[in-house]
Design a protein around this motif. Structure first.
Motif, PDB file in Angstrom:
ATOM      1  N   TRP A  88       0.835  -1.221  -0.167  1.00 52.41           N
ATOM      2  CA  TRP A  88      -0.183   0.061   0.040  1.00 52.41           C
ATOM      3  C   TRP A  88       0.830   1.370  -0.111  1.00 52.41           C
ATOM      4  O   TRP A  88       0.499   2.358  -0.743  1.00 52.41           O
ATOM      5  CB  TRP A  88      -0.890  -0.111   1.190  1.00 52.41           C
ATOM      6  CG  TRP A  88      -1.711   1.266   1.183  1.00 52.41           C
ATOM      7  CD1 TRP A  88      -1.702   2.275   2.394  1.00 52.41           C
ATOM      8  CD2 TRP A  88      -2.525   1.955   0.448  1.00 52.41           C
ATOM      9  NE1 TRP A  88      -2.498   3.123   2.093  1.00 52.41           N
ATOM     10  CE2 TRP A  88      -3.172   2.881   0.978  1.00 52.41           C
ATOM     11  CE3 TRP A  88      -3.194   1.335  -0.769  1.00 52.41           C
ATOM     12  CZ2 TRP A  88      -3.874   4.019   0.341  1.00 52.41           C
ATOM     13  CZ3 TRP A  88      -4.044   2.279  -1.474  1.00 52.41           C
ATOM     14  CH2 TRP A  88      -4.579   3.455  -0.776  1.00 52.41           C
ATOM     15  N   ASP A  89       1.959   1.163   0.801  1.00 53.63           N
ATOM     16  CA  ASP A  89       2.829   2.372   0.750  1.00 53.63           C
ATOM     17  C   ASP A  89       3.538   2.723  -0.698  1.00 53.63           C
ATOM     18  O   ASP A  89       3.507   3.828  -0.835  1.00 53.63           O
ATOM     19  CB  ASP A  89       4.112   2.115   1.532  1.00 53.63           C
ATOM     20  CG  ASP A  89       3.866   2.233   3.083  1.00 53.63           C
ATOM     21  OD1 ASP A  89       2.602   2.850   3.465  1.00 53.63           O
ATOM     22  OD2 ASP A  89       4.283   1.683   3.906  1.00 53.63           O
ATOM     23  N   LYS A  92      -0.020   3.813  -3.190  1.00 54.90           N
ATOM     24  CA  LYS A  92      -0.923   4.985  -2.374  1.00 54.90           C
ATOM     25  C   LYS A  92      -0.412   6.305  -3.077  1.00 54.90           C
ATOM     26  O   LYS A  92      -1.555   7.150  -3.259  1.00 54.90           O
ATOM     27  CB  LYS A  92      -1.031   5.067  -1.133  1.00 54.90           C
ATOM     28  CG  LYS A  92       0.408   5.421  -0.409  1.00 54.90           C
ATOM     29  CD  LYS A  92       0.314   5.540   1.090  1.00 54.90           C
ATOM     30  CE  LYS A  92       1.777   6.252   1.679  1.00 54.90           C
ATOM     31  NZ  LYS A  92       1.464   6.231   3.042  1.00 54.90           N
TER      32      LYS A  92
END
Length: 321
Positions: A88-89, A92
């Motif tokens: 996700w990092d 995003k």
């Protein structure tokens, strides 16, 4: 030992060749964009939905990136740098440039209420300056005084080349038009520079993986644009209503151009992209002479000379650093 010592030089040559190839490809593709857009109109109007065309551009870019990845997986196997799965990092940050480009594209519909097409082309050159400023602020890469002078000359040259007898009307553009033009320039510059920062944050990451995630979010935001702008028309007339062979070629051109832009950002930078698209603008005008009977003015030739000087100043100054 000589072979080992030659490896960095070989890699450097490959990098320069790749950079030159993608830059040339971007220039050629961009120069034909406006021509295909003009050809796609019928009686001066778009019979197809522009939002569906934009969605298909993002979908095609996504598919091409995935196809390139499949080929790499078959040849080299799946590695940490080319695997599609991510965290996700990492993912995003990809919606941000997609959202910025969506807002910019939506503003294009409204700015023509305050400025005509020739005036819009001139105001678009604000992108050149905004890209240089944001490039220095966001990426922390200082441009030399000569490079800044070259950038200003590039902006002046592009503007001069687009002058015509009605160009003075741009000075009478209402405040709303100027505000929209400045906002669009800032959005375009920020989106481009931010995308470059994302792509170069992890240099070893395969560009096709990065492109895939960028285009996935591009599809999502363009689907939103269809829902909000053309939902009734698409439901009543069909998704592909008004499409022609030229429309398909235009979509293919935009998809390949988008991939070429990301390649330029990966292996070069936004500054190279700005110069490439500026040269493409001049090439479009030259080709239009043969296709549409377009007449080149003295302003065009003077502007072309100024653009050429700007490119020379930037390239020689960069080579000496």
């Amino acid at each position: 030992m000589e072979a080992i010592g030659a490896m960095p030089e070989i890699n450097s040559l490959r990098q320069k060749s790749r950079k030159s190839f993608v830059t040339l490809l971007l220039t050629i593709l961009t120069s034909s964009q406006s021509i295909l857009i003009v050809w796609s109109k019928r009686a001066g109007k778009y019979e197809y939905s522009v939002t569906t065309a934009n969605f298909l551009v993002e979908a095609l870019k996504c598919a091409l990136s995935l196809a390139a990845l499949v080929r790499i997986w078959r040849k080299d196997g799946v590695t940490d740098d080319n695997r599609l799965s991510t965290t996700w990092d990492e993912v995003k940050v990809y919606p941000i440039p997609a959202a910025l480009y969506l807002v910019k594209n939506l503003l294009q519909y409204y700015i023509f209420a305050y400025v005509d097409a020739p005036g819009y082309q001139i105001l678009k050159n604000l992108n050149i300056i905004s890209t240089g400023v944001l490039y220095q602020i966001i990426l922390k890469r200082k441009l030399t005084e000569i490079q800044w002078a070259a950038f200003i000359l590039l902006c002046a040259g592009c503007t001069t080349a687009q002058l015509n007898p009605s160009s003075d009307h741009v000075l009478q553009t209402p405040l709303q038009g100027w505000v929209m033009a400045i906002v669009m320039a800032l959005l375009s510059g920020f989106a481009g520079v931010y995308t470059e920062a994302i792509i170069k944050k992890r240099p070893s990451r395969n560009i096709n993986v990065q492109n895939f995630w960028l285009y996935v979010f591009g599809m999502i935001f363009n689907a939103f644009a269809i829902m909000t702008q053309d939902f009734d028309a698409v439901m009543n007339d069909g998704f592909f209503h008004g499409y022609s062979l030229i429309t398909v070629l235009m979509i293919l051109n935009h998809a390949l151009s988008g991939i070429a832009v990301s390649m330029v950002m990966k292996y070069a930078d936004n500054i190279v992209k700005v110069y490439s698209t500026s040269v493409a603008m001049l090439l479009t005008a030259v080709v239009s002479v043969f296709l549409f009977g377009f007449h080149l003015s003295l302003a065009f030739f003077l502007g072309s000379i100024v653009v050429s000087v700007a490119i020379y100043l930037h390239s020689t100054n960069k080579a000496r650093r």
